[in-house]
Design a protein around this motif. Structure first.
Motif, PDB file in Angstrom:
ATOM      1  N   GLU A 171       0.836  -1.197   0.000  1.00  8.04           N
ATOM      2  CA  GLU A 171       0.000   0.000   0.000  1.00  8.04           C
ATOM      3  C   GLU A 171       0.873   1.251   0.000  1.00  8.04           C
ATOM      4  N   MET A 172       0.528   2.178  -0.890  1.00  6.24           N
ATOM      5  CA  MET A 172       1.311   3.409  -0.981  1.00  6.24           C
ATOM      6  C   MET A 172       1.105   4.252   0.279  1.00  6.24           C
ATOM      7  N   PRO A 173       2.176   4.757   0.877  1.00  5.38           N
ATOM      8  CA  PRO A 173       2.038   5.597   2.076  1.00  5.38           C
ATOM      9  C   PRO A 173       1.358   6.922   1.754  1.00  5.38           C
ATOM     10  N   VAL A 174       0.712   7.482   2.748  1.00  9.61           N
ATOM     11  CA  VAL A 174      -0.041   8.727   2.585  1.00  9.61           C
ATOM     12  C   VAL A 174       0.663   9.848   3.343  1.00  9.61           C
ATOM     13  N   PHE A 175       0.792  10.982   2.690  1.00 11.19           N
ATOM     14  CA  PHE A 175       1.372  12.170   3.331  1.00 11.19           C
ATOM     15  C   PHE A 175       0.227  13.028   3.851  1.00 11.19           C
ATOM     16  N   LYS A 176       0.044  13.039   5.161  1.00 15.59           N
ATOM     17  CA  LYS A 176      -1.019  13.829   5.774  1.00 15.59           C
ATOM     18  C   LYS A 176      -0.492  15.218   6.104  1.00 15.59           C
ATOM     19  N   LYS A 177      -0.753  16.152   5.228  1.00 14.89           N
ATOM     20  CA  LYS A 177      -0.320  17.520   5.499  1.00 14.89           C
ATOM     21  C   LYS A 177      -1.524  18.394   5.791  1.00 14.89           C
ATOM     22  N   THR A 178      -1.255  19.500   6.457  1.00 11.10           N
ATOM     23  CA  THR A 178      -2.333  20.393   6.877  1.00 11.10           C
ATOM     24  C   THR A 178      -2.360  21.676   6.065  1.00 11.10           C
ATOM     25  N   ILE A 179      -1.205  22.256   5.794  1.00 15.80           N
ATOM     26  CA  ILE A 179      -1.158  23.555   5.120  1.00 15.80           C
ATOM     27  C   ILE A 179      -0.919  23.381   3.630  1.00 15.80           C
ATOM     28  N   LEU A 180      -1.766  24.028   2.841  1.00 13.64           N
ATOM     29  CA  LEU A 180      -1.640  24.035   1.391  1.00 13.64           C
ATOM     30  C   LEU A 180      -1.505  25.480   0.938  1.00 13.64           C
ATOM     31  N   SER A 181      -0.983  25.656  -0.274  1.00 18.47           N
ATOM     32  CA  SER A 181      -0.898  27.012  -0.816  1.00 18.47           C
ATOM     33  C   SER A 181      -1.667  27.079  -2.129  1.00 18.47           C
TER      34      SER A 181
END
Length: 480
Positions: A171-181
């Motif tokens: 399973e491909m890992p997920v990048f859980k980020k909060t801030i987007l631009s």
């Protein structure tokens, strides 16, 4: 005991509330006036003062020091802190208004000011802990991706040898980020699907946010954003991108904008569907200041960083189970909130502008969200509980709601009173005011020459029918 209009006795509390409503007909919020005329509503507003006292005292001192030493401005810092706190809380906490109504913390914050007023620096600094969390998660994700690629290569090799089945694919890992631009609405939905706690769209210049609308179907983009603000399920079905369904979206929006860009943000088409009603404006009387020559203590924001770490640590997902903390209002806090909302509703009914009524409706909902945010900030400062919302937090939320109401009316007045002249460069504005109401073209050109304006530039300017009307051959009349 006084009597109501139907002859029944009116309780003292009701009389006091009605008296406050009568007093607030002319004074709505922090310095704003609202009254009806046959031609429609007229609004006059002075720049409201941010209510610093809503924050715990330890944070008030930090905000004053940031203003004195870093020129951030108390209003810009305070509003940025609200957005940062909401982004850290996300869907981890909600407040129960009734059995069928759970409210969250979604905020859309607009910091308005000229260049050099510190608005962008304040927002970036108070979001630092979330940025650090995103950076740490990215580092872990990169290592996970390296392992994933190795595992995937081995899987594909073993699959050719029929040693594994499709169900064994890593399973491909997920990048859980909060801030987007700068992201498209579709990309934003996919990122949010990976981080159901919530995301924050941080746009240094909100003009860029508006441009993403223009790149795609603007009406659909606004509709989707309105959906997320209302915390209704966000559904995205696009060919080739798969389907996304987020049951409880939590998308914060925050950024800066210069006053001259406000007309683009406040375009009439954006108010038709209530999009601009959802915006919280911070528009203080701020001006650029010289740099501080003295060094400053880098620990100025240490107390705030601690608050943010506490909020970011609030549990949301335990394994595959989502467990948000659901708070309730204490009885006295809920009573105060309902009394204030009743007054707000009466004020709205006394205004004739449909736009203003829309702002009032959203401000009422924001008061609930701000109550939750302020309670959690108090909890992070060890001054409150995370089980229920106190009357102190509601009182702070009401002050903030009144501040944002007055700020929005200030922006509304700015847009209503705008003239086409405001979009002209300074030299043409100066020339326009120097010209008499009626003039011959030769006389006007002579005035323009004294101001060092080129003859061709003057010819094009005087030919603009927005500003001038040609009466006779060679004679013109100003239109504004």
């Amino acid at each position: 005991m006084s009597e109501a209009s139907d002859g029944t006795a009116m309780p003292q509390a009701a009389r006091l509330r009605d008296a406050r409503v009568k007093n607030s007909v002319q004074q709505t919020g922090n310095g704003a006036e609202c009254y009806g005329t046959d031609a429609g509503e007229v609004i006059k507003s002075a720049a409201p003062v941010f209510p610093l006292e809503v924050f715990p005292e330890t944070l008030q001192g930090m905000m004053r020091e940031a203003d004195e030493r870093l020129n951030y401005g108390i209003a810009f810092t305070g509003c940025s802190m609200l957005l940062a706190a909401a982004s850290a809380i996300g869907n981890s906490c909600m407040v129960k208004m009734n059995p069928d109504w759970l409210e969250g913390v979604t905020l859309w914050m607009v910091l308005v000011g000229d260049p050099g007023t510190g608005k962008g620096h304040a927002l970036k600094r108070v979001l630092k802990e979330i940025e650090l969390q995103d950076a740490a998660r990215y580092k872990v994700w990169m290592e996970d991706m390296k392992r994933y690629k190795r595992a995937l290569a081995k899987f594909e090799k073993d699959k050719k040898k029929e040693l594994v089945s499709d169900g064994d694919e890593p399973e491909m890992p997920v990048f859980k980020k909060t801030i987007l631009s700068d992201v498209t609405p579709e990309k934003m939905g996919r990122v949010h699907a990976d981080n159901l706690r919530g995301i924050c769209l941080h746009v240094d210049e909100l003009a860029g946010w508006l441009q993403t609308f223009n790149r795609y179907n603007a009406s659909n983009a606004q509709k989707n954003y309105n959906t997320t603000w209302s915390r209704s399920p966000l559904i995205n079905d696009r060919v080739g991108a798969g389907s996304i369904r987020i049951e409880v979206p939590c998308i914060m929006v925050g950024g800066t904008i210069q006053p001259k860009i406000l007309p683009d943000l406040m375009a009439e088409s954006r108010g038709d569907d209530g999009f601009t009603h959802r915006l919280l404006f911070c528009f203080p009387d701020a001006e650029a200041k010289p740099w501080n020559r003295e060094d400053y203590d880098r620990s100025i924001f240490s107390r705030w960083d601690s608050v943010m770490r506490t909020l970011l640590a609030l549990p949301y997902e335990v394994g595959d189970v989502v467990l948000p903390q659901v708070l309730t209002f204490r009885p006295d806090a809920k009573g105060l909130l309902h009394d204030w909302q009743g007054i707000l509703t009466k004020e709205a009914n006394l205004c004739r502008s449909g736009y203003t009524k829309g702002v009032y409706a959203k401000i009422g909902q924001y008061a609930i969200r701000l109550s939750l945010i302020m309670q959690m900030v108090r909890y992070a400062c060890k001054e409150g509980s995370k089980e229920d919302i106190s009357i102190e937090s509601v009182n702070s939320a009401i002050k903030l709601a009144e501040y944002f109401k007055a700020s929005h009316l200030q922006i509304y007045e700015e847009m209503e009173s705008r003239s086409p002249l405001d979009d002209l460069p300074d030299d043409k504005i100066t020339l326009y005011h120097a010209l008499p109401e009626q003039f011959k073209k030769s006389d006007g050109k002579a005035i323009a020459t004294t101001m060092r304006m080129a003859s061709r530039t003057f010819d094009r300017f005087v030919g603009n029918k927005t500003f001038f009307r040609k009466k006779l051959w060679g004679e013109y009349e100003k239109q504004l």
